[in-house]
Write a protein that holds these residues in place. Structure first.
Motif, PDB file in Angstrom:
ATOM      1  N   PHE A  75     -34.522  89.596 -81.653  1.00 23.88           N
ATOM      2  CA  PHE A  75     -34.803  89.107 -80.309  1.00 23.88           C
ATOM      3  C   PHE A  75     -33.584  88.397 -79.753  1.00 23.88           C
ATOM      4  N   ASN A  76     -33.461  88.436 -78.431  1.00 23.62           N
ATOM      5  CA  ASN A  76     -32.414  87.722 -77.715  1.00 23.62           C
ATOM      6  C   ASN A  76     -33.082  86.745 -76.769  1.00 23.62           C
ATOM      7  N   VAL A  77     -32.398  85.650 -76.475  1.00 19.28           N
ATOM      8  CA  VAL A  77     -32.894  84.654 -75.534  1.00 19.28           C
ATOM      9  C   VAL A  77     -31.815  84.433 -74.484  1.00 19.28           C
ATOM     10  N   SER A  78     -32.211  84.477 -73.220  1.00 26.32           N
ATOM     11  CA  SER A  78     -31.267  84.175 -72.140  1.00 26.32           C
ATOM     12  C   SER A  78     -31.971  83.362 -71.071  1.00 26.32           C
ATOM     13  N   GLU A  84     -25.288  86.397 -69.730  1.00 26.59           N
ATOM     14  CA  GLU A  84     -25.096  86.414 -71.178  1.00 26.59           C
ATOM     15  C   GLU A  84     -26.261  85.738 -71.886  1.00 26.59           C
ATOM     16  N   ALA A  85     -26.521  86.191 -73.097  1.00 29.29           N
ATOM     17  CA  ALA A  85     -27.607  85.625 -73.890  1.00 29.29           C
ATOM     18  C   ALA A  85     -27.172  84.305 -74.524  1.00 29.29           C
ATOM     19  N   LEU A  86     -28.104  83.365 -74.607  1.00 32.63           N
ATOM     20  CA  LEU A  86     -27.874  82.103 -75.322  1.00 32.63           C
ATOM     21  C   LEU A  86     -27.973  82.321 -76.827  1.00 32.63           C
ATOM     22  N   VAL A 105     -36.695  78.532 -67.171  1.00 34.71           N
ATOM     23  CA  VAL A 105     -37.401  79.762 -67.503  1.00 34.71           C
ATOM     24  C   VAL A 105     -36.463  80.582 -68.379  1.00 34.71           C
ATOM     25  N   TYR A 106     -36.979  81.048 -69.505  1.00 38.84           N
ATOM     26  CA  TYR A 106     -36.174  81.827 -70.441  1.00 38.84           C
ATOM     27  C   TYR A 106     -36.745  83.229 -70.590  1.00 38.84           C
ATOM     28  N   LYS A 107     -35.854  84.179 -70.794  1.00 41.04           N
ATOM     29  CA  LYS A 107     -36.243  85.565 -71.038  1.00 41.04           C
ATOM     30  C   LYS A 107     -36.008  85.842 -72.520  1.00 41.04           C
ATOM     31  N   VAL A 108     -37.058  86.256 -73.213  1.00 39.61           N
ATOM     32  CA  VAL A 108     -36.972  86.575 -74.633  1.00 39.61           C
ATOM     33  C   VAL A 108     -37.254  88.065 -74.782  1.00 39.61           C
TER      34      VAL A 108
END
Length: 138
Positions: A75-78, A84-86, A105-108
């Motif tokens: 999984f990626n979190v941004s 760019e992803a965090l 708000v984060y996108k996972v």
């Protein structure tokens, strides 16, 4: 033959966008600070992706952990709207934790790595999501 080549080229270009489109399932989730741990479960296949949008209240700490029997599940979190992803799971592991700024708000995005997606593998997963109060307020 010369009349067929441009037709085939146009047909190929028109269908390329359909080939490039990966199935993405979107889910919205709001986590209340101090609420019990949420276990989000799902299944992936091939290039499919599940994208969670997590609204985290001001001052909360976001904690995510991914569990799957398929080692190619990541999984990626941004941050919402970021380029760019965090956090990049294939590089950073299966656990993400950070303090969230006000009203973030984060996108996972949960996905299979390319090696598994190419083979059209399947994976069941559980993403544990928790929002806790900041350490200073405890």
């Amino acid at each position: 033959m010369n009349k067929i080549a441009p037709f085939l080229t146009c047909l190929l270009l028109a269908s390329a966008s359909a080939w490039a489109a990966d199935p993405v399932r979107h889910e919205q989730l709001e986590l209340a600070q101090g609420a019990p741990l949420k276990k989000l479960s799902g299944k992936l296949k091939g290039y499919g992706t599940v994208e969670y949008r997590l609204a985290v209240p001001a001052g909360g700490a976001l904690d995510l952990k991914l569990k799957s029997a398929n080692r190619s599940t990541n999984f990626n979190v941004s941050a919402d709207g970021a380029d760019e992803a965090l956090f990049v799971g294939s590089r950073d592991g299966d656990h993400f934790a950070m303090a969230a700024p006000a009203g973030a708000v984060y996108k996972v995005s949960v996905y299979l790595m390319r090696n598994a997606a190419r083979r059209n593998e399947q994976a069941a997963y559980v993403l544990e999501a928790n929002v806790s109060a900041p350490a200073a307020a405890r």
